[in-house]
Write a protein that holds these residues in place. Structure first.
Motif, PDB file in Angstrom:
ATOM      1  N   LEU A   1       0.810  -1.219   0.000  1.00 42.97           N
ATOM      2  CA  LEU A   1       0.000   0.000   0.000  1.00 42.97           C
ATOM      3  C   LEU A   1       0.843   1.269   0.000  1.00 42.97           C
ATOM      4  O   LEU A   1       0.301   2.375  -0.090  1.00 42.97           O
ATOM      5  N   LEU A   2       2.165   1.119   0.106  1.00 39.73           N
ATOM      6  CA  LEU A   2       3.017   2.288   0.284  1.00 39.73           C
ATOM      7  C   LEU A   2       3.180   3.073  -1.015  1.00 39.73           C
ATOM      8  O   LEU A   2       3.351   2.480  -2.083  1.00 39.73           O
ATOM      9  N   PRO A   3       3.169   4.415  -0.936  1.00 36.85           N
ATOM     10  CA  PRO A   3       3.479   5.209  -2.132  1.00 36.85           C
ATOM     11  C   PRO A   3       4.950   5.077  -2.480  1.00 36.85           C
ATOM     12  O   PRO A   3       5.794   4.864  -1.610  1.00 36.85           O
ATOM     13  N   THR A   4       5.259   5.194  -3.752  1.00 36.57           N
ATOM     14  CA  THR A   4       6.642   5.168  -4.205  1.00 36.57           C
ATOM     15  C   THR A   4       7.131   6.597  -4.403  1.00 36.57           C
ATOM     16  O   THR A   4       6.352   7.554  -4.437  1.00 36.57           O
ATOM     17  N   TRP A   5       8.443   6.747  -4.576  1.00 31.76           N
ATOM     18  CA  TRP A   5       8.976   8.070  -4.888  1.00 31.76           C
ATOM     19  C   TRP A   5       8.466   8.553  -6.240  1.00 31.76           C
ATOM     20  O   TRP A   5       8.305   9.766  -6.453  1.00 31.76           O
ATOM     21  N   ARG A   6       8.189   7.640  -7.126  1.00 35.96           N
ATOM     22  CA  ARG A   6       7.587   8.027  -8.409  1.00 35.96           C
ATOM     23  C   ARG A   6       6.231   8.691  -8.168  1.00 35.96           C
ATOM     24  O   ARG A   6       5.895   9.696  -8.818  1.00 35.96           O
ATOM     25  N   ASP A   7       5.446   8.135  -7.251  1.00 35.07           N
ATOM     26  CA  ASP A   7       4.158   8.740  -6.905  1.00 35.07           C
ATOM     27  C   ASP A   7       4.351  10.151  -6.344  1.00 35.07           C
ATOM     28  O   ASP A   7       3.619  11.081  -6.691  1.00 35.07           O
ATOM     29  N   THR A   8       5.342  10.290  -5.454  1.00 28.20           N
ATOM     30  CA  THR A   8       5.612  11.595  -4.844  1.00 28.20           C
ATOM     31  C   THR A   8       5.969  12.627  -5.902  1.00 28.20           C
ATOM     32  O   THR A   8       5.436  13.748  -5.920  1.00 28.20           O
ATOM     33  N   VAL A   9       6.886  12.251  -6.782  1.00 31.02           N
ATOM     34  CA  VAL A   9       7.341  13.182  -7.822  1.00 31.02           C
ATOM     35  C   VAL A   9       6.190  13.545  -8.753  1.00 31.02           C
ATOM     36  O   VAL A   9       6.049  14.703  -9.172  1.00 31.02           O
ATOM     37  N   THR A  10       5.347  12.588  -9.086  1.00 36.06           N
ATOM     38  CA  THR A  10       4.203  12.866  -9.952  1.00 36.06           C
ATOM     39  C   THR A  10       3.278  13.894  -9.317  1.00 36.06           C
ATOM     40  O   THR A  10       2.821  14.833  -9.986  1.00 36.06           O
ATOM     41  N   THR A  11       3.009  13.742  -8.025  1.00 34.76           N
ATOM     42  CA  THR A  11       2.144  14.696  -7.319  1.00 34.76           C
ATOM     43  C   THR A  11       2.748  16.087  -7.329  1.00 34.76           C
ATOM     44  O   THR A  11       2.065  17.085  -7.591  1.00 34.76           O
ATOM     45  N   VAL A  12       4.053  16.182  -7.039  1.00 37.18           N
ATOM     46  CA  VAL A  12       4.710  17.479  -7.002  1.00 37.18           C
ATOM     47  C   VAL A  12       4.750  18.096  -8.393  1.00 37.18           C
ATOM     48  O   VAL A  12       4.501  19.312  -8.561  1.00 37.18           O
ATOM     49  N   ALA A  13       5.059  17.308  -9.405  1.00 38.63           N
ATOM     50  CA  ALA A  13       5.117  17.838 -10.766  1.00 38.63           C
ATOM     51  C   ALA A  13       3.785  18.421 -11.194  1.00 38.63           C
ATOM     52  O   ALA A  13       3.720  19.508 -11.787  1.00 38.63           O
ATOM     53  N   ARG A  14       2.716  17.728 -10.875  1.00 44.85           N
ATOM     54  CA  ARG A  14       1.388  18.245 -11.245  1.00 44.85           C
ATOM     55  C   ARG A  14       1.077  19.536 -10.506  1.00 44.85           C
ATOM     56  O   ARG A  14       0.481  20.458 -11.081  1.00 44.85           O
ATOM     57  N   ALA A  15       1.481  19.614  -9.243  1.00 48.01           N
ATOM     58  CA  ALA A  15       1.243  20.839  -8.475  1.00 48.01           C
ATOM     59  C   ALA A  15       2.023  22.004  -9.057  1.00 48.01           C
ATOM     60  O   ALA A  15       1.519  23.124  -9.166  1.00 48.01           O
ATOM     61  N   LEU A  16       3.281  21.743  -9.438  1.00 50.64           N
ATOM     62  CA  LEU A  16       4.105  22.811  -9.999  1.00 50.64           C
ATOM     63  C   LEU A  16       3.585  23.264 -11.367  1.00 50.64           C
ATOM     64  O   LEU A  16       3.603  24.454 -11.696  1.00 50.64           O
ATOM     65  N   GLU A  17       3.101  22.325 -12.163  1.00 48.89           N
ATOM     66  CA  GLU A  17       2.568  22.670 -13.472  1.00 48.89           C
ATOM     67  C   GLU A  17       1.306  23.519 -13.354  1.00 48.89           C
ATOM     68  O   GLU A  17       1.041  24.384 -14.187  1.00 48.89           O
ATOM     69  N   ALA A  18       0.551  23.286 -12.280  1.00 45.92           N
ATOM     70  CA  ALA A  18      -0.700  24.024 -12.081  1.00 45.92           C
ATOM     71  C   ALA A  18      -0.502  25.361 -11.403  1.00 45.92           C
ATOM     72  O   ALA A  18      -1.396  26.211 -11.385  1.00 45.92           O
ATOM     73  N   ALA A  19       0.684  25.577 -10.814  1.00 49.63           N
ATOM     74  CA  ALA A  19       0.914  26.786 -10.013  1.00 49.63           C
ATOM     75  C   ALA A  19       0.807  28.034 -10.887  1.00 49.63           C
ATOM     76  O   ALA A  19       1.318  28.069 -11.999  1.00 49.63           O
TER      77      ALA A  19
END
Length: 338
Positions: A320-338
């Protein structure tokens, strides 16, 4: 052909220094490498102090995308306020300064100013995001949660010694190593050992006190200092239980790493630790309470059924654990939307 997205990432000086290992630095490094792996042009700028941080922000081109580590943003709130008027500025909040009992009014005000001026905020745990909102430090609508990820790891083999325990984190008051050593001194059995991993440079007086307490426990506590990746992996492999006795904790990188290996965790019921232990395989006790921690440790050491249940749950929780790939994807989407 579409240009690669670009980012100026402002981090504390020494982010790659093996003597300055911290959860924030580890997170920043994984983010840097993960974004580059996705094709981003990431310009990492290490800031040593407030003046350096201000200079790095002034040098950024108008309209450019900037991500600044919350620690650095707190050093230079005036510069962050000024930069936010012309940059696409995001603050990466690894922690909530205002939640620390020893936080100064100046530090709390600096955090408030930096977060208020940012276009959006990335928090590293649901608790941190909620706490920032509860304290009026960040607008929940502008806050994105990106929890620390893990890399796939082989499950830890059955421990040869159920009393082999591990605690990882900078030796600091908020990490609660004093609570742990006071609890270990109360245990009803001597059939245990504990390794403390982490730098002693940030809080030398506290670290000296921890060293004295450890010496008094007849050699059963080892102060290992900072370990490289191979030595840290070996420490996990030997350990039956990870202990996270923090007084304040936004998420807990060591908890995620232990979970990736299926190692049970005994943690303080504070901050983001309960979120990190969702899914089973952990126990929670009151923070800063040596008696409560000793009681949970005694239960671990004397109840085979409890150990078996926690190990089973911890192994099941790995998927069930998130991966670093998941983390980076979340951050990338946030930065793209900023």
């Amino acid at each position: 052909m579409t240009d690669a997205p670009s980012l100026r990432f402002v981090v504390p000086a020494g982010v790659d220094d093996p003597r300055r290992v911290s959860g924030g630095n580890v997170y920043d490094r994984h983010l840097r490498e993960g974004l580059r792996g996705r094709g981003w042009d990431v310009d990492v700028c290490e800031a040593a102090d407030a003046a350096h941080a201000a200079s790095v922000l002034r040098e950024a081109s108008d309209g450019s995308r900037v991500l600044i580590d919350g620690l650095v943003a707190g050093w230079a709130p005036a510069a962050v306020e000024e930069a936010a008027a012309r940059l696409r500025l995001t603050v990466l909040a690894h922690m909530v300064t205002a939640a620390f009992p020893d936080a100064t009014d100046a530090a709390i005000d600096a955090e408030r100013r930096a977060l208020a001026s940012a276009h959006d905020v990335i928090a590293t745990s649901p608790w941190a995001a909620a706490e920032l909102g509860r304290r009026g430090l960040a607008d929940p609508d502008r806050t994105v949660v990106a929890v620390p990820g893990t890399f796939p790891a082989e499950p830890a083999p059955p421990p040869s010694d159920d009393g082999e325990m591990l605690c990882i984190g900078v030796i600091a008051p908020h990490k609660g190593q004093d609570t742990l050593l006071d609890a270990l001194a109360r245990l009803r059995t001597a059939d245990w050992s504990c390794t403390l991993v982490g730098s002693s440079e940030s809080f030398p007086e506290f670290a000296a006190r921890i060293a004295r307490k450890a010496t008094a426990l007849d050699g059963r506590v080892r102060l290992a200092g900072v370990l490289d990746d191979a030595a840290l992996a070996e420490a996990y492999r030997r350990s039956a239980l990870l202990i996270a006795p923090s007084r304040v904790e936004s998420s807990g990188m060591a908890i995620a790493d232990a979970r990736a290996r299926g190692i049970p965790v005994l943690g303080a019921d504070t901050g983001g630790i309960p979120d990190a232990l969702a899914g089973g395989g952990g126990l929670l006790v009151r923070p800063g309470d040596p008696a409560a921690l000793a009681g949970a440790l005694d239960a671990w050491l004397t109840e085979p059924a409890l150990r078996a249940r926690l190990r089973r749950e911890a192994l099941e929780a790995r998927r069930l654990l998130p991966t670093w790939r998941d983390t980076v994807t979340t951050v990338a989407r946030a930065l793209e939307a900023a």
